[in-house]
Design a protein around this motif. Structure first.
Motif, PDB file in Angstrom:
ATOM      1  N   LYS A 218      46.189  90.502  16.978  1.00 29.83           N
ATOM      2  CA  LYS A 218      44.836  90.196  16.514  1.00 29.83           C
ATOM      3  C   LYS A 218      44.675  88.700  16.246  1.00 29.83           C
ATOM      4  CE  LYS A 218      42.440  93.925  16.742  1.00 29.83           C
ATOM      5  NZ  LYS A 218      41.172  93.967  17.511  1.00 29.83           N
ATOM      6  N   SER A 219      45.732  88.063  15.763  1.00 31.40           N
ATOM      7  CA  SER A 219      45.677  86.614  15.588  1.00 31.40           C
ATOM      8  C   SER A 219      45.505  85.922  16.934  1.00 31.40           C
ATOM      9  CB  SER A 219      46.957  86.127  14.900  1.00 31.40           C
ATOM     10  OG  SER A 219      46.909  84.740  14.659  1.00 31.40           O
ATOM     11  N   ALA A 220      46.219  86.410  17.949  1.00 34.24           N
ATOM     12  CA  ALA A 220      46.058  85.856  19.295  1.00 34.24           C
ATOM     13  C   ALA A 220      44.647  86.098  19.822  1.00 34.24           C
ATOM     14  CB  ALA A 220      47.093  86.472  20.230  1.00 34.24           C
ATOM     15  N   GLN A 221      44.093  87.266  19.504  1.00 34.51           N
ATOM     16  CA  GLN A 221      42.729  87.575  19.944  1.00 34.51           C
ATOM     17  C   GLN A 221      41.712  86.674  19.248  1.00 34.51           C
ATOM     18  OE1 GLN A 221      41.431  91.552  18.988  1.00 34.51           O
ATOM     19  NE2 GLN A 221      40.082  91.686  20.768  1.00 34.51           N
ATOM     20  N   TRP A 222      41.974  86.306  18.000  1.00 40.79           N
ATOM     21  CA  TRP A 222      41.103  85.347  17.305  1.00 40.79           C
ATOM     22  C   TRP A 222      41.151  83.994  17.992  1.00 40.79           C
ATOM     23  CZ3 TRP A 222      42.812  81.934  12.794  1.00 40.79           C
ATOM     24  CH2 TRP A 222      41.731  81.200  12.299  1.00 40.79           C
ATOM     25  N   SER A 223      42.354  83.525  18.332  1.00 40.94           N
ATOM     26  CA  SER A 223      42.475  82.255  19.040  1.00 40.94           C
ATOM     27  C   SER A 223      41.772  82.318  20.389  1.00 40.94           C
ATOM     28  CB  SER A 223      43.952  81.902  19.224  1.00 40.94           C
ATOM     29  OG  SER A 223      44.102  80.662  19.869  1.00 40.94           O
ATOM     30  N   LEU A 224      41.928  83.435  21.081  1.00 38.31           N
ATOM     31  CA  LEU A 224      41.224  83.658  22.347  1.00 38.31           C
ATOM     32  C   LEU A 224      39.708  83.520  22.145  1.00 38.31           C
ATOM     33  CD1 LEU A 224      41.851  86.660  24.715  1.00 38.31           C
ATOM     34  CD2 LEU A 224      39.610  86.346  23.753  1.00 38.31           C
ATOM     35  N   THR A 225      39.209  84.121  21.075  1.00 40.92           N
ATOM     36  CA  THR A 225      37.776  84.075  20.780  1.00 40.92           C
ATOM     37  C   THR A 225      37.310  82.642  20.580  1.00 40.92           C
ATOM     38  OG1 THR A 225      37.887  86.275  19.769  1.00 40.92           O
ATOM     39  CG2 THR A 225      35.990  84.902  19.189  1.00 40.92           C
ATOM     40  N   ASN A 226      38.090  81.849  19.850  1.00 36.33           N
ATOM     41  CA  ASN A 226      37.724  80.455  19.609  1.00 36.33           C
ATOM     42  C   ASN A 226      37.677  79.655  20.907  1.00 36.33           C
ATOM     43  OD1 ASN A 226      37.472  80.662  16.795  1.00 36.33           O
ATOM     44  ND2 ASN A 226      39.671  80.418  16.496  1.00 36.33           N
ATOM     45  N   SER A 227      38.650  79.892  21.786  1.00 38.66           N
ATOM     46  CA  SER A 227      38.657  79.182  23.072  1.00 38.66           C
ATOM     47  C   SER A 227      37.466  79.582  23.938  1.00 38.66           C
ATOM     48  CB  SER A 227      39.962  79.463  23.824  1.00 38.66           C
ATOM     49  OG  SER A 227      41.073  78.930  23.160  1.00 38.66           O
ATOM     50  N   LEU A 228      37.210  80.892  23.999  1.00 41.62           N
ATOM     51  CA  LEU A 228      36.141  81.376  24.872  1.00 41.62           C
ATOM     52  C   LEU A 228      34.773  80.900  24.428  1.00 41.62           C
ATOM     53  CD1 LEU A 228      37.303  85.069  25.425  1.00 41.62           C
ATOM     54  CD2 LEU A 228      37.434  83.183  27.066  1.00 41.62           C
ATOM     55  N   ARG A 229      34.542  80.815  23.116  1.00 37.60           N
ATOM     56  CA  ARG A 229      33.205  80.415  22.674  1.00 37.60           C
ATOM     57  C   ARG A 229      32.899  78.980  23.090  1.00 37.60           C
ATOM     58  NH1 ARG A 229      34.945  81.188  16.976  1.00 37.60           N
ATOM     59  NH2 ARG A 229      33.701  83.082  17.095  1.00 37.60           N
ATOM     60  N   VAL A 230      33.933  78.144  23.155  1.00 41.30           N
ATOM     61  CA  VAL A 230      33.730  76.774  23.614  1.00 41.30           C
ATOM     62  C   VAL A 230      33.554  76.750  25.130  1.00 41.30           C
ATOM     63  CG1 VAL A 230      34.774  74.488  23.788  1.00 41.30           C
ATOM     64  CG2 VAL A 230      35.000  75.796  21.670  1.00 41.30           C
ATOM     65  N   GLN A 231      34.404  77.494  25.855  1.00 45.95           N
ATOM     66  CA  GLN A 231      34.368  77.454  27.312  1.00 45.95           C
ATOM     67  C   GLN A 231      33.112  78.079  27.909  1.00 45.95           C
ATOM     68  OE1 GLN A 231      38.580  79.105  27.829  1.00 45.95           O
ATOM     69  NE2 GLN A 231      38.427  77.657  29.525  1.00 45.95           N
ATOM     70  N   LEU A 232      32.561  79.096  27.241  1.00 48.13           N
ATOM     71  CA  LEU A 232      31.432  79.830  27.815  1.00 48.13           C
ATOM     72  C   LEU A 232      30.075  79.376  27.298  1.00 48.13           C
ATOM     73  CD1 LEU A 232      32.939  83.441  27.819  1.00 48.13           C
ATOM     74  CD2 LEU A 232      32.605  81.919  29.781  1.00 48.13           C
ATOM     75  N   ALA A 233      30.069  78.449  26.348  1.00 48.15           N
ATOM     76  CA  ALA A 233      28.793  78.038  25.745  1.00 48.15           C
ATOM     77  C   ALA A 233      27.846  77.451  26.778  1.00 48.15           C
ATOM     78  CB  ALA A 233      29.050  77.035  24.623  1.00 48.15           C
ATOM     79  N   ASP A 234      28.373  76.643  27.703  1.00 51.68           N
ATOM     80  CA  ASP A 234      27.478  75.995  28.666  1.00 51.68           C
ATOM     81  C   ASP A 234      27.005  76.956  29.752  1.00 51.68           C
ATOM     82  OD1 ASP A 234      29.781  76.256  30.146  1.00 51.68           O
ATOM     83  OD2 ASP A 234      29.980  74.124  30.644  1.00 51.68           O
ATOM     84  N   GLN A 235      27.496  78.222  29.718  1.00 51.76           N
ATOM     85  CA  GLN A 235      26.995  79.252  30.630  1.00 51.76           C
ATOM     86  C   GLN A 235      25.975  80.158  29.940  1.00 51.76           C
ATOM     87  OE1 GLN A 235      30.055  81.290  32.974  1.00 51.76           O
ATOM     88  NE2 GLN A 235      31.491  79.641  32.508  1.00 51.76           N
ATOM     89  N   GLY A 236      25.584  79.769  28.735  1.00 49.32           N
ATOM     90  CA  GLY A 236      24.602  80.552  28.008  1.00 49.32           C
ATOM     91  C   GLY A 236      25.161  81.810  27.383  1.00 49.32           C
ATOM     92  N   ILE A 237      26.500  81.844  27.174  1.00 49.22           N
ATOM     93  CA  ILE A 237      27.147  83.018  26.592  1.00 49.22           C
ATOM     94  C   ILE A 237      27.668  82.646  25.206  1.00 49.22           C
ATOM     95  CG2 ILE A 237      28.965  84.741  26.816  1.00 49.22           C
ATOM     96  CD1 ILE A 237      28.878  84.290  29.842  1.00 49.22           C
ATOM     97  N   ARG A 238      27.150  83.314  24.207  1.00 48.38           N
ATOM     98  CA  ARG A 238      27.567  83.070  22.824  1.00 48.38           C
ATOM     99  C   ARG A 238      28.678  84.061  22.471  1.00 48.38           C
ATOM    100  NH1 ARG A 238      24.460  79.956  19.526  1.00 48.38           N
ATOM    101  NH2 ARG A 238      24.914  79.990  17.275  1.00 48.38           N
ATOM    102  N   VAL A 239      29.831  83.555  22.068  1.00 47.41           N
ATOM    103  CA  VAL A 239      30.989  84.399  21.792  1.00 47.41           C
ATOM    104  C   VAL A 239      31.194  84.487  20.280  1.00 47.41           C
ATOM    105  CG1 VAL A 239      33.452  84.756  22.158  1.00 47.41           C
ATOM    106  CG2 VAL A 239      32.044  83.760  23.987  1.00 47.41           C
ATOM    107  N   ALA A 240      31.179  85.704  19.773  1.00 45.12           N
ATOM    108  CA  ALA A 240      31.310  85.938  18.337  1.00 45.12           C
ATOM    109  C   ALA A 240      32.545  86.777  18.050  1.00 45.12           C
ATOM    110  CB  ALA A 240      30.063  86.652  17.803  1.00 45.12           C
ATOM    111  N   GLY A 241      33.011  86.669  16.810  1.00 47.11           N
ATOM    112  CA  GLY A 241      34.114  87.500  16.346  1.00 47.11           C
ATOM    113  C   GLY A 241      33.708  88.255  15.099  1.00 47.11           C
ATOM    114  N   LEU A 242      34.084  89.523  15.030  1.00 48.05           N
ATOM    115  CA  LEU A 242      33.833  90.345  13.847  1.00 48.05           C
ATOM    116  C   LEU A 242      35.152  90.565  13.120  1.00 48.05           C
ATOM    117  CD1 LEU A 242      32.062  92.368  12.132  1.00 48.05           C
ATOM    118  CD2 LEU A 242      32.907  94.134  13.690  1.00 48.05           C
ATOM    119  N   HIS A 243      35.207  90.166  11.851  1.00 45.65           N
ATOM    120  CA  HIS A 243      36.393  90.386  11.026  1.00 45.65           C
ATOM    121  C   HIS A 243      36.078  91.482  10.019  1.00 45.65           C
ATOM    122  CE1 HIS A 243      38.691  86.819  12.382  1.00 45.65           C
ATOM    123  NE2 HIS A 243      37.490  86.338  12.608  1.00 45.65           N
ATOM    124  N   VAL A 244      36.935  92.486   9.982  1.00 47.79           N
ATOM    125  CA  VAL A 244      36.729  93.604   9.065  1.00 47.79           C
ATOM    126  C   VAL A 244      38.084  94.066   8.552  1.00 47.79           C
ATOM    127  CG1 VAL A 244      36.722  95.277  10.968  1.00 47.79           C
ATOM    128  CG2 VAL A 244      35.625  95.873   8.802  1.00 47.79           C
TER     129      VAL A 244
END
Length: 232
Positions: free
Chosen positions: A145-171
């Motif tokens: 899950k920690s790796a998936q959080w890091s993945l989420t952080n990378s993807l939100r930066v990489q996909l922003a200019d394609q109009g894709i907003r990447v969010a993470g839900l922590h519960v």
């Protein structure tokens, strides 16, 4: 974003939080693909059941080709083998990583071009308070899950200019099959699903669903001794 005009795909939609997310999106007017390894287990009327095993590249490719109109992807499917990093079965440790990290990444890599081609949208990765904090007895899940959080952080930066907003839900704890043998407070999946949908609609990057997650998030600033006071 306007969920009522969105087409969403939810992985692991046959039970638990995935089923609650699917129901919540339907209630807001979205068109929803309910993805599961066995789509016959999907029992919500009004959805489009679709077969998807996120650990099988061929299955991911087939699901992508079977859709075409997805604008919201919710990566909910995941597992916890209960693997201990020092004493657990290495195969179980790999299963945690293969599902929670590599499986999520595989689905994103396959569906992101589709979302971009449809004018953009959103991806929501279902993370955990254990993305930020590790219980040794669940070390494999926490690491994945920690790796998936890091993945989420990378993807939100990489996909922003394609109009894709990447969010993470922590519960933290939720009343699902995964946590049925664990003690402690547990949120209702329907309540978490409602918070998740609100976050998507409001364009949030990070959705922190409960007090446990907020406490752990706050502890990050205190460093190792704040999170693990038992250390000498």
């Amino acid at each position: 974003m306007n969920l009522s005009t969105s087409t969403a795909l939810v992985t692991g939609a046959n039970r638990g939080l995935g089923r609650a997310l699917t129901a919540e999106l339907l209630s807001r007017g979205a068109t929803v693909y309910a993805a599961a390894r066995n789509p016959d287990q999907v029992d919500l009327p009004g959805v489009k059941p679709i077969a998807l095993d996120i650990t099988d590249p061929a299955s991911v490719t087939a699901a992508t080709k079977a859709t075409g109109d997805v604008t919201v992807l919710i990566n909910n499917a995941g597992i916890s083998t209960g693997g201990n990093l020092l004493t657990g079965d290495p195969d179980n440790i790999r299963r945690d990583m293969d599902t929670n990290f590599y499986g999520t990444l595989s689905v994103v890599r396959s569906f992101a071009p589709q979302i971009a081609a449809n004018g953009g949208g959103a991806i929501l990765n279902i993370l955990s308070a254990l993305s930020w904090f590790s219980f040794p007895e669940l070390g494999a899940y926490c690491a994945a899950k920690s790796a998936q959080w890091s993945l989420t952080n990378s993807l939100r930066v990489q996909l922003a200019d394609q109009g894709i907003r990447v969010a993470g839900l922590h519960v933290g704890g939720m009343d699902t099959d995964m946590t049925r043998d664990l003690d402690g407070p547990k949120s209702a999946p329907a309540d978490v699903a409602r918070l998740a949908a609100d976050g998507l609609a409001n364009g949030a990057y990070e959705i922190v669903a409960d007090d446990i997650s907020r406490q752990v998030q706050g502890g990050l600033a205190g460093g190792v001794t704040a999170l693990y006071p038992q250390l000498p």
